[in-house]
Design an enzyme around this catalytic site. Structure first.
Site, PDB file in Angstrom:
ATOM      1  N   CYS A 139      -4.391 -17.177 -27.906  1.00 46.12           N
ATOM      2  CA  CYS A 139      -3.474 -16.548 -27.441  1.00 46.12           C
ATOM      3  C   CYS A 139      -2.607 -17.378 -26.382  1.00 46.12           C
ATOM      4  O   CYS A 139      -2.181 -18.539 -26.410  1.00 46.12           O
ATOM      5  CB  CYS A 139      -3.953 -15.166 -26.940  1.00 46.12           C
ATOM      6  SG  CYS A 139      -2.409 -14.171 -26.488  1.00 46.12           S
ATOM      7  N   ASP A 151       2.014 -11.156 -37.178  1.00 47.08           N
ATOM      8  CA  ASP A 151       1.989 -11.222 -35.634  1.00 47.08           C
ATOM      9  C   ASP A 151       3.237 -10.797 -34.988  1.00 47.08           C
ATOM     10  O   ASP A 151       4.393 -11.499 -35.245  1.00 47.08           O
ATOM     11  CB  ASP A 151       1.632 -12.627 -34.933  1.00 47.08           C
ATOM     12  CG  ASP A 151       1.305 -12.738 -33.592  1.00 47.08           C
ATOM     13  OD1 ASP A 151       1.775 -11.827 -32.841  1.00 47.08           O
ATOM     14  OD2 ASP A 151       0.342 -13.653 -33.181  1.00 47.08           O
ATOM     15  N   HIS A 156      -1.753 -10.548 -34.791  1.00 45.22           N
ATOM     16  CA  HIS A 156      -2.009 -11.205 -33.492  1.00 45.22           C
ATOM     17  C   HIS A 156      -3.759 -10.992 -33.311  1.00 45.22           C
ATOM     18  O   HIS A 156      -4.073 -10.006 -33.525  1.00 45.22           O
ATOM     19  CB  HIS A 156      -1.186 -10.704 -32.324  1.00 45.22           C
ATOM     20  CG  HIS A 156      -1.248 -11.601 -31.264  1.00 45.22           C
ATOM     21  ND1 HIS A 156      -0.680 -12.750 -30.948  1.00 45.22           N
ATOM     22  CD2 HIS A 156      -2.176 -11.475 -29.830  1.00 45.22           C
ATOM     23  CE1 HIS A 156      -1.172 -13.431 -29.800  1.00 45.22           C
ATOM     24  NE2 HIS A 156      -1.787 -12.629 -29.216  1.00 45.22           N
TER      25      HIS A 156
END
Length: 276
Positions: A156, A213, A245
């Protein structure tokens, strides 16, 4: 943290014990890797303005270990990130996850992501890149790391940093970026995004992204893939069409076991393929 000068900065916090408050409750699928046969735990990394805490894991015996920088999510160096370092150490790597937000605040103590985002937004890229340089230096001088076998992976927020650090330090042999943001508006603190450095990149990076995502637009993933074609890096991007995600985060509901295991297998092959 109070406003302090860089020269006087000394991190007093340690790496988080357990999981960050903001990621509770923890999924029943969480993976736990023990420290048997390892040296694992908190260390202090000397940086330009003092010290920052980090979590380090390495084989208990041996030396000249290949180095893996493990770059945190927005939630800090909590148990999941620490577990990943132990997974690498079980495979013979020296893995280190430095706390890259600590000057701005201790995100592990916060229970709401809306409290975390303003802290992370204050983190200058230049500070992060400098701290990672210092972490590599510590790994070589103090932890039996092999400077010629350096890799990086991040998740991330750390996925974006993986691309940027590979552009900053051409001595990196390979990197794997997990669902990091690729494009955005430039600011004084974050002047560039991966898409801005893609065409000049020389380090091979494997990008792993989720087709579902909602926080990273797929058109930016395709733009990144296109720009990488003109680079010398031989980087690649994989999109897991049904993955959301944070599909690697086994402690969260977003975890997708099949895609996570495939991504990990690809990561290890990518490192080996590129000499790490």
């Amino acid at each position: 943290m109070q406003e302090i000068t860089r020269r006087k900065f000394i991190a007093t916090a340690t790496v988080a014990a357990g999981f960050a408050l903001a990621v509770q409750p923890i999924s029943a699928e969480v993976i736990t890797t023990d420290a048997k046969g390892l040296i694992a735990g908190a260390v202090k990394i000397p940086v330009k303005d003092g010290e920052i805490p980090a979590y380090r894991a390495a084989p208990a015996t041996g030396e000249n270990f290949p180095i893996v920088l493990v770059i945190q999510e927005i939630f800090g160096v909590h148990e999941h990130i620490q577990d990943i370092t132990r997974r690498f150490a079980k495979l013979g790597y020296l893995a280190i996850a430095p706390e890259l937000f600590i000057r701005q605040g201790d995100v592990s103590k916060l229970s709401n992501i809306d409290e975390i985002r303003p802290i992370v937004a204050k983190v200058p890229d230049a500070q992060v890149l400098s701290d990672l340089d210092a972490t590599v230096n510590w790994a070589v001088k103090s932890a039996k790391g092999n400077a010629s076998k350096l890799a990086i992976t991040g998740f991330c927020w750390g996925g974006r940093i993986t691309w940027l650090y590979a552009a900053h330090n051409p001595k990196v042999k390979a990197g794997v970026a997990w669902y990091g943001r690729l494009a955005g508006d430039a600011t004084q603190l974050q002047p560039k995004y991966p898409i801005d450095i893609a065409s000049k990149l020389t380090v091979p990076i494997l990008g792993l992204y989720g087709g579902k995502d909602t926080s990273i637009r797929l058109d930016t993933v395709e733009q990144m893939r296109d720009r990488l074609k003109s680079s010398k890096s031989k980087s690649e991007i994989i999109v897991y069409l049904d993955a959301p995600h944070a599909f690697f985060a086994d402690y969260r509901p977003s975890y997708r076991e099949k895609d996570a295991k495939d991504g990990w297998k690809r990561l290890l092959a990518w490192f080996k393929q590129n000499g790490v």
